[in-house]
Design a protein around this motif. Structure first.
Motif, mmCIF file in Angstrom:
data_model
loop_
_atom_site.group_PDB
_atom_site.id
_atom_site.type_symbol
_atom_site.label_atom_id
_atom_site.label_comp_id
_atom_site.label_asym_id
_atom_site.label_seq_id
_atom_site.Cartn_x
_atom_site.Cartn_y
_atom_site.Cartn_z
ATOM 1 N N VAL A 285 0.754 -1.235 -0.448
ATOM 2 C CA VAL A 285 0.145 0.145 0.027
ATOM 3 C C VAL A 285 0.718 1.369 -0.002
ATOM 4 O O VAL A 285 0.194 1.979 -0.701
ATOM 5 C CB VAL A 285 -1.339 0.316 1.340
ATOM 6 C CG1 VAL A 285 -1.515 1.339 1.248
ATOM 7 C CG2 VAL A 285 -2.065 -1.386 1.143
ATOM 8 N N TRP A 286 1.622 1.251 1.216
ATOM 9 C CA TRP A 286 2.536 2.778 1.198
ATOM 10 C C TRP A 286 4.140 2.690 0.450
ATOM 11 O O TRP A 286 4.247 3.843 -0.132
ATOM 12 C CB TRP A 286 2.124 2.644 2.439
ATOM 13 C CG TRP A 286 1.095 3.089 3.006
ATOM 14 C CD1 TRP A 286 0.665 4.543 2.263
ATOM 15 C CD2 TRP A 286 0.367 2.702 4.316
ATOM 16 N NE1 TRP A 286 -0.422 4.377 3.171
ATOM 17 C CE2 TRP A 286 -0.498 3.259 4.358
ATOM 18 C CE3 TRP A 286 0.543 1.871 5.038
ATOM 19 C CZ2 TRP A 286 -1.762 2.503 4.912
ATOM 20 C CZ3 TRP A 286 -0.348 0.867 5.717
ATOM 21 C CH2 TRP A 286 -1.586 2.115 5.170
ATOM 22 N N VAL A 287 4.550 1.797 0.522
ATOM 23 C CA VAL A 287 6.373 1.320 -0.303
ATOM 24 C C VAL A 287 6.125 2.116 -1.988
ATOM 25 O O VAL A 287 5.382 1.363 -2.868
ATOM 26 C CB VAL A 287 6.437 0.467 -0.354
ATOM 27 C CG1 VAL A 287 8.254 0.653 -0.729
ATOM 28 C CG2 VAL A 287 7.047 0.047 1.911
ATOM 29 N N PRO A 288 6.715 3.217 -2.094
ATOM 30 C CA PRO A 288 6.696 3.399 -3.994
ATOM 31 C C PRO A 288 7.847 2.415 -4.509
ATOM 32 O O PRO A 288 8.636 2.148 -4.353
ATOM 33 C CB PRO A 288 6.916 5.042 -3.442
ATOM 34 C CG PRO A 288 7.647 4.729 -2.278
ATOM 35 C CD PRO A 288 7.465 4.130 -1.559
ATOM 36 N N GLY A 289 7.798 2.831 -6.135
ATOM 37 C CA GLY A 289 8.285 1.949 -6.983
ATOM 38 C C GLY A 289 8.062 0.700 -7.140
ATOM 39 O O GLY A 289 7.662 0.088 -7.216
ATOM 40 N N PRO A 290 9.227 0.242 -8.203
ATOM 41 C CA PRO A 290 8.747 -1.098 -8.004
ATOM 42 C C PRO A 290 9.255 -1.547 -7.094
ATOM 43 O O PRO A 290 8.554 -3.322 -7.619
ATOM 44 C CB PRO A 290 9.700 -1.048 -9.278
ATOM 45 C CG PRO A 290 10.095 0.382 -10.199
ATOM 46 C CD PRO A 290 9.721 0.876 -8.567
ATOM 47 N N ALA A 291 9.610 -1.742 -5.876
ATOM 48 C CA ALA A 291 9.448 -2.411 -4.631
ATOM 49 C C ALA A 291 8.101 -2.909 -4.615
ATOM 50 O O ALA A 291 8.210 -3.985 -3.603
ATOM 51 C CB ALA A 291 9.775 -1.490 -3.833
ATOM 52 N N VAL A 292 7.058 -2.214 -5.487
ATOM 53 C CA VAL A 292 5.914 -2.813 -4.611
ATOM 54 C C VAL A 292 5.256 -4.328 -4.925
ATOM 55 O O VAL A 292 4.747 -5.294 -4.870
ATOM 56 C CB VAL A 292 4.736 -2.233 -5.957
ATOM 57 C CG1 VAL A 292 5.068 -2.145 -7.446
ATOM 58 C CG2 VAL A 292 3.666 -2.680 -4.757
ATOM 59 N N PHE A 293 5.969 -4.788 -6.361
ATOM 60 C CA PHE A 293 6.102 -6.570 -6.568
ATOM 61 C C PHE A 293 6.994 -7.023 -5.414
ATOM 62 O O PHE A 293 6.820 -8.031 -5.704
ATOM 63 C CB PHE A 293 6.942 -6.260 -8.190
ATOM 64 C CG PHE A 293 6.316 -5.693 -9.191
ATOM 65 C CD1 PHE A 293 5.308 -6.094 -9.888
ATOM 66 C CD2 PHE A 293 6.652 -4.680 -9.682
ATOM 67 C CE1 PHE A 293 4.371 -6.202 -10.992
ATOM 68 C CE2 PHE A 293 6.115 -4.075 -11.049
ATOM 69 C CZ PHE A 293 5.138 -4.791 -11.462
#
Length: 400
Positions: A285-293
């Protein structure tokens, strides 16, 4: 038939059924694009697949506790596929809901009987049940890829092609049922009484944990494709990749859960997995960028570590009602969360997808709270499997 062949066939057959639950979420972007549905209206399709399924699965569980119904495996597999195959052929929203609901009923009919048969085929092994559960998660994982391949160039008019996995899955059920019947006759297990007594209070706590876990996973699977596209930009491929990662992570979690439960007890493994899941959902929900994957993968793995463990725990808490326990713990795990999807969609329409997904962080924590009060059952796994085999073979009405 070799010792491991039945559980392998059941695992593949499970994939051929649960692919249709994954198809519902994977088809949503196509319904939105071709029919201009809002998020709330589109999530109603998920509700249609989940509502009747959630109600019907405990009913089918009760029926399979009373009578052996192995024919449900191929018939329900076909029903699940036919409903999805017909869902894209009519522009009528009501007919779309009806066909998706038909598929949901097929899925509901499949899970209680298949979980009972799988426990027999696995001979009570947590690893065996982990592989069976993994089959369902593989079906989920393949759904967005299959839908994308089939819909490419033709859109919703090509949904009839989606019936093919159902035809394959129905064919795989038949030799397993025949082999288990032959083994039951050879072992003379029809005279073995069901062991143990029911722990209803623990089963209720387990069921509530299953409900909150389901809300978290189905809520994410319904909207993760659109959410990641909004976060990262890009077209349908980005959203399909996110949904695929969500489902592939669940296959890892299913197998990992069975392995961990061979070293530590199931309740402890489930508790820790839910704590990890809460942190991972917060990252989505809150961590930005490609780290969402990365956080999507951790979320799905964490939420699926308890998947097969909850099934066997439910069967051990209710040893005299294995079908009912399976229908709730296995079936509701992948259906009841859809009941909350319209509320998440309505909140997203009114605010944003991030705001709507934020409450999902709390769901694994609630599951963890209910697991804190659960005991590890002491029912011998081999004896439980023998008792389940006896009920499967006798077809008799069991005392309450």
């Amino acid at each position: 038939m070799r010792r491991n062949t039945p559980i392998v066939l059941l695992s593949v057959g499970h994939a051929c059924v649960d692919v249709y639950q994954g198809c519902v979420a994977a088809l949503l972007p196509y319904f939105i694009a071709e029919r201009a549905y809002s998020l709330a209206v589109a999530s109603g399709i998920v509700l249609a697949a989940s509502l009747l399924s959630s109600v019907a699965q405990p009913v089918f569980g009760v029926l399979t506790d009373r009578w052996a119904m192995p024919w449900l495996l191929p018939v329900s597999t076909l029903l699940g596929g036919v409903g999805i195959a017909l869902s894209g052929l009519s522009g009528s929203y009501a007919l779309t809901l009806a066909f998706v609901a038909l598929s949901g009923i097929g899925v509901a009919a499949y899970h209680p009987e298949s979980a009972r048969v799988a426990r027999i085929a696995a001979r009570g092994s947590h690893r065996g049940m982990g592989w069976f559960s993994m089959g369902g998660t593989v079906g989920f994982a393949l759904a967005p890829l299959m839908v994308a391949a089939v819909m490419s160039g033709g859109g919703l008019s090509r949904t009839p092609l989606l019936v093919l996995p159902a035809l394959a899955g129905a064919a795989m059920c038949l030799p397993v049922v025949r082999a288990l019947e032959q083994r039951r006759t050879a072992d003379g297990s029809g005279t073995t009484p069901p062991p143990g007594s029911d722990d209803v209070a623990s089963f209720v706590k387990l069921s509530l944990a299953v409900v909150f876990r389901s809300i978290a996973f189905i809520g994410l699977s319904t909207f993760i494709s659109l959410y990641v596209r909004q976060r990262l930009g890009g077209g349908t491929a980005v959203g399909t990749a996110a949904l695929t990662v969500l489902y592939l992570g669940s296959t890892v979690g299913s197998v990992l859960g069975g392995s961990l439960a061979s070293r530590w007890d199931r309740v402890t493994v489930a508790r820790w997995s839910y704590l990890v899941s809460a942190v991972a959902v917060a990252g989505v929900v809150w961590v930005p960028g490609p780290a969402v994957f990365l956080f999507v993968a951790l979320t799905s793995a964490g939420l699926y570590v308890p998947f097969s463990l909850q099934v066997t725990l439910g069967q051990d808490y209710l040893p005299s009602r294995v079908g009912t326990a399976s229908g709730i713990t296995l079936g509701l795990t992948v259906s009841i969360g859809g009941l909350a999807s319209p509320a998440v969609g309505a909140l997203a329409d009114a605010t944003s997808l991030r705001t709507a997904l934020a409450p999902l962080v709390v769901m694994p924590l609630l599951s963890w709270l209910f697991f804190r009060g659960l005991p590890e059952p002491g029912v011998p796994r081999a004896s439980l499997a023998d008792g389940a085999a006896a009920r499967s073979g006798s077809g008799a009405v069991k005392p309450g």
